[in-house]
Design a protein around this motif. Structure first.
Motif, mmCIF file in Angstrom:
data_model
loop_
_atom_site.group_PDB
_atom_site.id
_atom_site.type_symbol
_atom_site.label_atom_id
_atom_site.label_comp_id
_atom_site.label_asym_id
_atom_site.label_seq_id
_atom_site.Cartn_x
_atom_site.Cartn_y
_atom_site.Cartn_z
ATOM 1 N N ALA A 1 35.624 54.294 36.315
ATOM 2 C CA ALA A 1 36.591 55.117 37.038
ATOM 3 C C ALA A 1 37.927 54.392 37.149
ATOM 4 C CB ALA A 1 36.048 55.461 38.415
ATOM 5 N N TRP A 2 37.852 53.087 37.403
ATOM 6 C CA TRP A 2 39.082 52.301 37.565
ATOM 7 C C TRP A 2 39.886 52.320 36.277
ATOM 8 C CZ3 TRP A 2 40.897 50.875 42.043
ATOM 9 C CH2 TRP A 2 41.966 49.985 42.088
ATOM 10 N N ASN A 3 39.178 52.176 35.171
ATOM 11 C CA ASN A 3 39.856 52.169 33.874
ATOM 12 C C ASN A 3 40.586 53.490 33.653
ATOM 13 O OD1 ASN A 3 40.456 50.704 31.493
ATOM 14 N ND2 ASN A 3 39.092 52.071 30.381
ATOM 15 N N GLN B 1 50.620 52.654 32.663
ATOM 16 C CA GLN B 1 51.244 53.392 33.755
ATOM 17 C C GLN B 1 51.616 52.505 34.935
ATOM 18 O OE1 GLN B 1 52.118 56.604 34.023
ATOM 19 N NE2 GLN B 1 51.493 57.163 31.978
ATOM 20 N N ARG B 2 51.919 51.262 34.693
ATOM 21 C CA ARG B 2 52.363 50.416 35.791
ATOM 22 C C ARG B 2 53.725 50.928 36.232
ATOM 23 N NH1 ARG B 2 47.825 49.036 37.686
ATOM 24 N NH2 ARG B 2 47.605 46.812 37.976
ATOM 25 N N THR B 3 53.991 50.893 37.506
ATOM 26 C CA THR B 3 55.284 51.403 37.968
ATOM 27 C C THR B 3 56.398 50.446 37.545
ATOM 28 O OG1 THR B 3 55.112 50.292 40.106
ATOM 29 C CG2 THR B 3 54.272 52.548 40.001
ATOM 30 N N ILE C 1 43.894 35.887 37.443
ATOM 31 C CA ILE C 1 42.549 35.515 37.909
ATOM 32 C C ILE C 1 41.736 36.707 38.410
ATOM 33 C CG2 ILE C 1 43.059 33.108 38.397
ATOM 34 C CD1 ILE C 1 43.485 33.888 41.316
ATOM 35 N N ALA C 2 42.319 37.911 38.336
ATOM 36 C CA ALA C 2 41.571 39.128 38.689
ATOM 37 C C ALA C 2 42.009 40.182 37.687
ATOM 38 C CB ALA C 2 41.891 39.560 40.113
ATOM 39 N N CYS C 3 41.744 39.889 36.425
ATOM 40 C CA CYS C 3 42.363 40.727 35.381
ATOM 41 C C CYS C 3 41.719 42.106 35.311
ATOM 42 C CB CYS C 3 42.336 40.033 34.030
ATOM 43 S SG CYS C 3 40.703 39.987 33.258
ATOM 44 N N VAL D 1 41.080 36.080 33.447
ATOM 45 C CA VAL D 1 39.675 35.904 33.819
ATOM 46 C C VAL D 1 39.291 36.896 34.920
ATOM 47 C CG1 VAL D 1 39.688 33.442 33.192
ATOM 48 C CG2 VAL D 1 40.101 34.083 35.571
ATOM 49 N N ASP D 2 37.999 37.100 35.040
ATOM 50 C CA ASP D 2 37.465 37.985 36.076
ATOM 51 C C ASP D 2 35.979 37.654 36.206
ATOM 52 O OD1 ASP D 2 38.586 40.891 37.322
ATOM 53 O OD2 ASP D 2 36.395 40.692 37.281
ATOM 54 N N ALA D 3 35.407 37.969 37.374
ATOM 55 C CA ALA D 3 33.986 37.691 37.576
ATOM 56 C C ALA D 3 33.109 38.819 37.054
ATOM 57 C CB ALA D 3 33.711 37.491 39.060
ATOM 58 N N THR E 1 34.817 32.755 38.048
ATOM 59 C CA THR E 1 34.855 33.189 39.451
ATOM 60 C C THR E 1 35.777 32.274 40.247
ATOM 61 O OG1 THR E 1 32.984 31.846 40.100
ATOM 62 C CG2 THR E 1 32.474 34.058 39.406
ATOM 63 N N TRP E 2 36.354 32.819 41.280
ATOM 64 C CA TRP E 2 37.318 32.068 42.093
ATOM 65 C C TRP E 2 36.673 30.840 42.736
ATOM 66 C CZ3 TRP E 2 38.548 37.306 44.825
ATOM 67 C CH2 TRP E 2 39.239 38.116 43.924
ATOM 68 N N GLU E 3 35.393 30.977 43.061
ATOM 69 C CA GLU E 3 34.691 29.902 43.770
ATOM 70 C C GLU E 3 34.629 28.620 42.929
ATOM 71 O OE1 GLU E 3 33.923 33.078 43.621
ATOM 72 O OE2 GLU E 3 32.896 33.782 45.434
ATOM 73 N N CYS F 1 47.087 37.172 41.241
ATOM 74 C CA CYS F 1 45.872 37.748 41.817
ATOM 75 C C CYS F 1 46.344 39.003 42.543
ATOM 76 C CB CYS F 1 45.229 36.751 42.779
ATOM 77 S SG CYS F 1 43.642 37.315 43.434
ATOM 78 N N LEU F 2 46.470 40.097 41.801
ATOM 79 C CA LEU F 2 47.173 41.276 42.338
ATOM 80 C C LEU F 2 46.289 42.527 42.337
ATOM 81 C CD1 LEU F 2 50.653 40.520 40.715
ATOM 82 C CD2 LEU F 2 50.054 40.343 43.141
ATOM 83 N N GLY F 3 46.804 43.571 42.951
ATOM 84 C CA GLY F 3 46.069 44.839 43.023
ATOM 85 C C GLY F 3 45.028 44.818 44.134
HETATM 86 N N1 SAH Z 1 44.189 43.236 38.978
HETATM 87 C C1 SAH Z 1 43.448 44.371 38.470
HETATM 88 C C2 SAH Z 1 42.001 44.442 39.008
HETATM 89 C C3 SAH Z 1 41.853 44.825 40.444
HETATM 90 S S1 SAH Z 1 40.185 45.095 40.916
HETATM 91 C C4 SAH Z 1 44.185 45.657 38.756
HETATM 92 O O1 SAH Z 1 45.120 45.677 39.556
HETATM 93 O O2 SAH Z 1 43.828 46.663 38.181
HETATM 94 C C5 SAH Z 1 39.754 43.492 41.552
HETATM 95 C C6 SAH Z 1 39.127 42.563 40.535
HETATM 96 O O3 SAH Z 1 38.822 41.318 41.174
HETATM 97 C C7 SAH Z 1 37.807 43.088 39.951
HETATM 98 O O4 SAH Z 1 37.899 43.163 38.558
HETATM 99 C C8 SAH Z 1 36.777 42.076 40.421
HETATM 100 O O5 SAH Z 1 35.730 41.860 39.502
HETATM 101 C C9 SAH Z 1 37.619 40.837 40.612
HETATM 102 N N2 SAH Z 1 36.993 39.875 41.530
HETATM 103 C C10 SAH Z 1 36.512 40.128 42.769
HETATM 104 N N3 SAH Z 1 35.974 39.006 43.297
HETATM 105 C C11 SAH Z 1 36.119 38.023 42.364
HETATM 106 C C12 SAH Z 1 35.768 36.634 42.331
HETATM 107 N N4 SAH Z 1 35.150 36.053 43.367
HETATM 108 N N5 SAH Z 1 36.082 35.916 41.217
HETATM 109 C C13 SAH Z 1 36.720 36.508 40.175
HETATM 110 N N6 SAH Z 1 37.068 37.830 40.152
HETATM 111 C C14 SAH Z 1 36.764 38.573 41.231
#
Ligand code: SAH
Length: 291
Positions: A31-33, A41-43, A65-67, A86-88, A118-120, A140-142
């Protein structure tokens, strides 16, 4: 459970301890995709803000880091930045990997690095595929960071992750990190349906629930309902849970993560904060100390 842990009732749809990937069933990822990624469609406000500040500060190598599905990274690849994303969530990453594959003949995309992390454990995860590399900027946005629900009352997991982000930066590098205006959402019990990040063509209804534990808001649940995203009349619902970051506390955690030597700037919906009375989002830009 130790005394300083926050008790989260195990009700349906609320992630329990240890569950990190809210996108694991693939439903929200799909759904997010659709929601944000149908086209680029980024503003313009968002693009001008991010690209403008990155260029002004001479940033070249950027770590997202939250791609997620890769939408921000692609915007920056197009703008000529050297991107590591990267993303988890593998369910989210698969959309980014597919997008890169489809564009692989373009050298900009061929050089785009996408990995699971992962961020951890971020510095260690990055070291595994890019040893000895630090970045001009980390993004780390959105409203991504709010996905991290800390089970500890002192928010030690979040604080550790923020330190990990700072560690990935070069001296003088920039961290861009945002969160929704939870102070306002908790007061009003509502979430703005429009986003400052994307131009969504589907009607979006976001139902907001706030879980209060011992008088303190601990969790915000947003139920997204997208009309028509998957064809005529079809609805798509998904639920995401967030940690309701308060502006003041979050800013203090950022200063701590940068050893009180970082330079902090705050924006409201990409504008100077005195220009927006009730912003939807706060965007923090932290510059790492130079020595
Ligand atoms: N920046 C993108 C994604 C937003 S959704 C945008 O704006 O569209 C948030 C993202 O953070 C998700 O893809 C999720 O998997 C990732 N995320 C959440 N917790 C995380 C963690 N602990 N480590 C890495 N990624 C994480």
């Amino acid at each position: 459970m130790s005394a300083d842990k926050v008790f989260h009732p195990r009700s349906e749809g609320i992630p329990s301890e240890g569950v990190k990937d809210q996108y694991a069933d693939g439903k929200a990822a799909r759904a997010w995709n659709k929601f944000i990624g149908d086209s680029n469609q980024r503003t313009q406000n968002y693009k001008d803000f991010l690209v403008g500040l990155l260029k002004k500060n001479g940033c070249k190598r950027v770590l997202d880091i939250a791609c997620g599905t890769g939408i921000d990274s692609m915007m920056l690849v197009e703008e000529g930045f050297s991107m590591v994303s990267v993303d988890a969530s593998d369910k989210m990453l698969k959309h980014a990997l597919k997008a890169r594959w489809e564009r692989r003949k373009d050298s900009k995309y061929d050089e785009w690095i996408i990995e699971e992390a992962t961020w951890e454990t971020l510095p260690q995860d990055i070291k595994n595929f890019l040893p000895g590399v630090t970045f001009d900027a980390v993004i780390c946005l959105g409203n991504s960071f709010a996905h991290l629900l800390d089970e500890y009352e002192d928010q030690r997991t979040q604080r550790m992750c923020l330190k990990n982000f700072a560690q990935c930066l070069k001296p003088g590098g920039l961290l861009f990190i945002d969160h929704r205006n939870y102070d306002a959402m908790i007061n009003s019990g509502a979430t703005p349906g429009h986003s400052i990040y994307y131009n969504c063509k589907y009607p979006v209804d976001i139902k907001t629930s706030v879980l209060v534990v011992r008088g303190k808001p601990e969790l915000v649940t947003l139920d997204y309902c997208l009309d028509g995203a998957f064809g005529d009349g079809e609805k798509s619902d998904f639920r995401l849970c967030y940690y309701p970051h308060k502006l003041e506390k979050f800013t203090a955690m950022l200063h701590e993560a940068f050893d009180h030597r970082g330079k902090h700037q705050l924006f409201a919906d990409f504008k100077p904060i005195d220009q927006v009375p009730v912003p939807g989002f706060y965007i923090h830009v932290m510059e790492k100390g130079k020595d």
